[in-house]
Design a protein around this motif. Sequence first.
Motif, mmCIF file in Angstrom:
data_model
loop_
_atom_site.group_PDB
_atom_site.id
_atom_site.type_symbol
_atom_site.label_atom_id
_atom_site.label_comp_id
_atom_site.label_asym_id
_atom_site.label_seq_id
_atom_site.Cartn_x
_atom_site.Cartn_y
_atom_site.Cartn_z
ATOM 1 N N SER A 15 13.216 -12.616 53.430
ATOM 2 C CA SER A 15 13.123 -13.838 54.240
ATOM 3 C C SER A 15 12.206 -13.597 55.436
ATOM 4 O O SER A 15 11.009 -13.870 55.379
ATOM 5 C CB SER A 15 14.532 -14.234 54.687
ATOM 6 N N VAL A 35 13.342 -6.700 46.950
ATOM 7 C CA VAL A 35 14.200 -7.422 46.002
ATOM 8 C C VAL A 35 14.900 -8.564 46.728
ATOM 9 O O VAL A 35 15.410 -8.397 47.838
ATOM 10 C CB VAL A 35 15.218 -6.475 45.311
ATOM 11 N N ARG A 42 12.657 -18.471 49.791
ATOM 12 C CA ARG A 42 13.503 -19.620 50.120
ATOM 13 C C ARG A 42 12.746 -20.570 51.042
ATOM 14 O O ARG A 42 12.290 -20.190 52.106
ATOM 15 C CB ARG A 42 14.802 -19.146 50.749
ATOM 16 N N TYR A 46 15.703 -25.286 59.014
ATOM 17 C CA TYR A 46 15.422 -25.707 60.394
ATOM 18 C C TYR A 46 14.309 -24.821 60.978
ATOM 19 O O TYR A 46 14.093 -23.695 60.531
ATOM 20 C CB TYR A 46 16.709 -25.524 61.204
ATOM 21 N N VAL A 48 12.621 -22.225 63.569
ATOM 22 C CA VAL A 48 13.095 -21.069 64.348
ATOM 23 C C VAL A 48 12.030 -20.718 65.389
ATOM 24 O O VAL A 48 10.873 -21.138 65.278
ATOM 25 C CB VAL A 48 13.384 -19.854 63.436
ATOM 26 N N ARG A 108 11.508 -22.643 59.206
ATOM 27 C CA ARG A 108 11.841 -21.319 58.698
ATOM 28 C C ARG A 108 11.168 -20.996 57.363
ATOM 29 O O ARG A 108 10.631 -19.904 57.175
ATOM 30 C CB ARG A 108 13.363 -21.246 58.562
ATOM 31 N N ASP A 129 17.372 -11.024 41.720
ATOM 32 C CA ASP A 129 18.082 -9.768 41.433
ATOM 33 C C ASP A 129 18.608 -9.223 42.755
ATOM 34 O O ASP A 129 18.230 -9.716 43.832
ATOM 35 C CB ASP A 129 17.126 -8.759 40.768
ATOM 36 N N SER A 130 19.479 -8.262 42.701
ATOM 37 C CA SER A 130 19.955 -7.653 43.955
ATOM 38 C C SER A 130 20.555 -6.288 43.648
ATOM 39 O O SER A 130 20.733 -5.918 42.480
ATOM 40 C CB SER A 130 20.970 -8.558 44.657
ATOM 41 N N ASP A 160 19.070 -8.178 54.337
ATOM 42 C CA ASP A 160 19.667 -9.246 53.536
ATOM 43 C C ASP A 160 20.666 -10.096 54.307
ATOM 44 O O ASP A 160 21.615 -10.628 53.738
ATOM 45 C CB ASP A 160 20.264 -8.701 52.219
ATOM 46 N N ARG A 165 24.792 -7.551 51.704
ATOM 47 C CA ARG A 165 25.475 -6.739 50.682
ATOM 48 C C ARG A 165 25.153 -5.259 50.876
ATOM 49 O O ARG A 165 26.000 -4.397 50.659
ATOM 50 C CB ARG A 165 25.033 -7.210 49.291
ATOM 51 N N ASP A 292 19.297 -9.723 60.903
ATOM 52 C CA ASP A 292 20.682 -10.208 60.948
ATOM 53 C C ASP A 292 21.659 -9.240 60.290
ATOM 54 O O ASP A 292 22.826 -9.181 60.676
ATOM 55 C CB ASP A 292 20.779 -11.571 60.237
ATOM 56 N N GLN A 303 17.388 -16.206 69.250
ATOM 57 C CA GLN A 303 16.518 -15.044 69.202
ATOM 58 C C GLN A 303 16.647 -14.270 67.886
ATOM 59 O O GLN A 303 16.113 -13.170 67.762
ATOM 60 C CB GLN A 303 16.858 -14.102 70.363
ATOM 61 N N THR A 305 15.441 -14.732 64.884
ATOM 62 C CA THR A 305 14.177 -14.501 64.197
ATOM 63 C C THR A 305 13.329 -13.495 64.968
ATOM 64 O O THR A 305 12.720 -12.594 64.387
ATOM 65 C CB THR A 305 13.424 -15.833 64.033
HETATM 66 C C1 LIG Z 1 21.809 -23.085 61.901
HETATM 67 C C2 LIG Z 1 20.961 -21.922 62.341
HETATM 68 C C3 LIG Z 1 20.011 -22.132 63.329
HETATM 69 C C4 LIG Z 1 19.222 -21.065 63.756
HETATM 70 N N1 LIG Z 1 18.321 -21.305 64.736
HETATM 71 C C5 LIG Z 1 17.544 -20.273 65.169
HETATM 72 C C6 LIG Z 1 16.602 -20.477 66.212
HETATM 73 O O1 LIG Z 1 16.456 -21.545 66.765
HETATM 74 N N2 LIG Z 1 15.829 -19.430 66.593
HETATM 75 C C7 LIG Z 1 15.953 -18.210 65.985
HETATM 76 O O2 LIG Z 1 15.219 -17.298 66.336
HETATM 77 N N3 LIG Z 1 16.840 -17.994 65.009
HETATM 78 C C8 LIG Z 1 17.650 -18.985 64.579
HETATM 79 N N4 LIG Z 1 18.556 -18.759 63.608
HETATM 80 C C9 LIG Z 1 18.730 -17.400 63.068
HETATM 81 C C10 LIG Z 1 17.653 -16.968 62.082
HETATM 82 O O3 LIG Z 1 17.579 -17.842 60.978
HETATM 83 C C11 LIG Z 1 17.982 -15.539 61.586
HETATM 84 O O4 LIG Z 1 18.345 -14.756 62.690
HETATM 85 C C12 LIG Z 1 16.771 -14.907 60.911
HETATM 86 O O5 LIG Z 1 16.398 -15.667 59.808
HETATM 87 C C13 LIG Z 1 17.118 -13.472 60.463
HETATM 88 O O6 LIG Z 1 16.201 -13.012 59.503
HETATM 89 P P1 LIG Z 1 16.619 -11.930 58.414
HETATM 90 O O7 LIG Z 1 15.395 -11.687 57.599
HETATM 91 O O8 LIG Z 1 17.275 -10.774 59.087
HETATM 92 O O9 LIG Z 1 17.764 -12.582 57.556
HETATM 93 P P2 LIG Z 1 17.793 -13.969 56.690
HETATM 94 O O10 LIG Z 1 16.753 -14.916 57.171
HETATM 95 O O11 LIG Z 1 19.192 -14.391 56.677
HETATM 96 O O12 LIG Z 1 17.340 -13.478 55.252
HETATM 97 C C14 LIG Z 1 18.117 -12.714 54.387
HETATM 98 C C15 LIG Z 1 17.472 -12.773 53.007
HETATM 99 O O13 LIG Z 1 18.206 -11.894 52.157
HETATM 100 C C16 LIG Z 1 18.477 -12.549 50.944
HETATM 101 N N5 LIG Z 1 19.684 -11.933 50.394
HETATM 102 C C17 LIG Z 1 20.958 -12.135 50.771
HETATM 103 N N6 LIG Z 1 21.773 -11.358 50.043
HETATM 104 C C18 LIG Z 1 20.989 -10.650 49.204
HETATM 105 C C19 LIG Z 1 21.255 -9.687 48.208
HETATM 106 N N7 LIG Z 1 22.514 -9.294 47.925
HETATM 107 N N8 LIG Z 1 20.200 -9.153 47.526
HETATM 108 C C20 LIG Z 1 18.917 -9.539 47.787
HETATM 109 N N9 LIG Z 1 18.633 -10.481 48.718
HETATM 110 C C21 LIG Z 1 19.648 -11.018 49.417
HETATM 111 C C22 LIG Z 1 18.637 -14.002 51.321
HETATM 112 O O14 LIG Z 1 18.456 -14.853 50.204
HETATM 113 C C23 LIG Z 1 17.533 -14.159 52.359
HETATM 114 O O15 LIG Z 1 16.297 -14.445 51.747
HETATM 115 C C24 LIG Z 1 19.373 -19.773 63.162
HETATM 116 C C25 LIG Z 1 20.330 -19.573 62.163
HETATM 117 C C26 LIG Z 1 21.123 -20.619 61.758
HETATM 118 C C27 LIG Z 1 22.147 -20.364 60.675
#
Ligand SMILES: Cc1cc2nc3c(=O)[nH]c(=O)nc-3n(C[C@H](O)[C@H](O)[C@H](O)COP(=O)(O)OP(=O)(O)OC[C@H]3O[C@@H](n4cnc5c(N)ncnc54)[C@H](O)[C@@H]3O)c2cc1C
Length: 398
Positions: A15, A35, A42, A46, A48, A108, A129-130, A160, A165, A292, A303, A305
């Motif tokens: 992501s 993976v 995706r 909303y 970010v 996003r 896959d995962s 993830d 996971r 995350d 914050q 993102t």
């Molecule tokens: C309602 C809402 C509003 C938000 N507003 C803001 C904002 O205004 N500003 C901001 O900075 N942040 C905001 N955020 C937070 C932001 O979306 C996340 O902090 C950011 O996307 C984190 O990125 P990431 O890549 O760590 O995780 P994620 O974006 O959560 O990506 C995780 C990825 O892992 C994949 N995945 C999950 N499980 C598995 C698995 N078992 N195997 C393989 N893949 C898997 C998922 O499909 C996804 O593609 C918001 C979040 C929410 C829920």
Amino acid sequence: MDSTARRTALVSGASIAGPVIAYWLGRHGWDVTLVEKAPAIRDGGYPVDIRGPALDVVRRMGLIERLEALHVDTRQSTFLDADGRPVAVIDTGDLVGGVRGRDLEIPRGELAAALHSAVPDGVELIFDDSIETLHDHDGGVDVTFRGGTRRTFDIVVGADGVHSRTRRLAFGPEERYHRHLGWSFAGFSSSNELGLAHESLIWNTPGRMAALYAPGDGDRVFAILGFSSPSPAVHRDPDAQRAVVAEAFAGLGWRTPGLVEAMRAAGDLFYDSVGQIHMPRWSGGRVALVGDAAYAPSFLSGQGTGIALIGAYVLANELAARPSHTEAFEAYESGLRTFVERNQAIADVSRPVLNPATEEELALRDRALRDPSSIPSGNAVRGANDSYVLPDYPAPAL
Ligand SMILES: Cc1cc2nc3c(=O)[nH]c(=O)nc-3n(C[C@H](O)[C@H](O)[C@H](O)COP(=O)(O)OP(=O)(O)OC[C@H]3O[C@@H](n4cnc5c(N)ncnc54)[C@H](O)[C@@H]3O)c2cc1C
């Protein structure tokens, strides 16, 4: 370090943090496999925010101009009382700490697509896959994929997300690391009946928040119904989720009855408790977590993102710059922990602004809104961003 030995990394989650790790490790000559459990990148979601040092990450990836063109620019936020009367209209930058003309607000899915576009050709992408099992040993990490393949990697990175996971497999159950922030919410899209454009409306009574967010001037808005909940109100069944939200808003005013109906009809309902991830260590053995998965700050911080982008950049470049993953994991954590914790702390400051739990908190919040320079959430975000300078690393070979 022997620069000719190609080291291998498996990154779970494609992501925000995932493609940034893949970009930097790939350009530093690693063999990277990404993976993703979804069948494709995706889309949707909303907008970010990318602010302060996170902007330097996307700048160093050559993406700043593309992202500037995608900036949606939410200009004002109107707070409403229980009857829907305006309490205050403020510049959204004062609420969320953004700096107009510099910071970016990007849908996003479009940010994820832009990050993917930069990933070098040699990175292997596996969708749908995962990771099923992990076995971490001296020689590498043996991985079984849900699709049945077995492979061994030098390191595994969990990118993830909040319900990671990888974290569960390598470090134990989510409950051990999850901190509930006292409320739950439903997010969904709804028709833009009020003709909102580049703005948000935030309605409150104690312990309840309804928000409409129109990043552009289209015919759909993002709606959020949030409510205080002493424990994480996690229901997997969407009908149970809808029932909990409807009960929390029963008999309340403004447009909340219509929003509850829109939630019932929504095909894109997203429901979760508002929580954070706090881990004593972000890595163990040959497995590290980022974004995350390691330190979700919750959407209250605004914050998530930014720290996912920065964490991924620092982790990948430390791995590339140091002879062992152990040293790199240590440098990643020691360089970022204070900054990350400062960002997580923003949520405690923002929660009483967005969802005051009591009449007293609501009255205090309304007083603060009269003087935009005193809105605590905006000041906390700016303070956090000003406290960190993105480190420089040697330029990648590729
Ligand atoms: C309602 C809402 C509003 C938000 N507003 C803001 C904002 O205004 N500003 C901001 O900075 N942040 C905001 N955020 C937070 C932001 O979306 C996340 O902090 C950011 O996307 C984190 O990125 P990431 O890549 O760590 O995780 P994620 O974006 O959560 O990506 C995780 C990825 O892992 C994949 N995945 C999950 N499980 C598995 C698995 N078992 N195997 C393989 N893949 C898997 C998922 O499909 C996804 O593609 C918001 C979040 C929410 C829920």
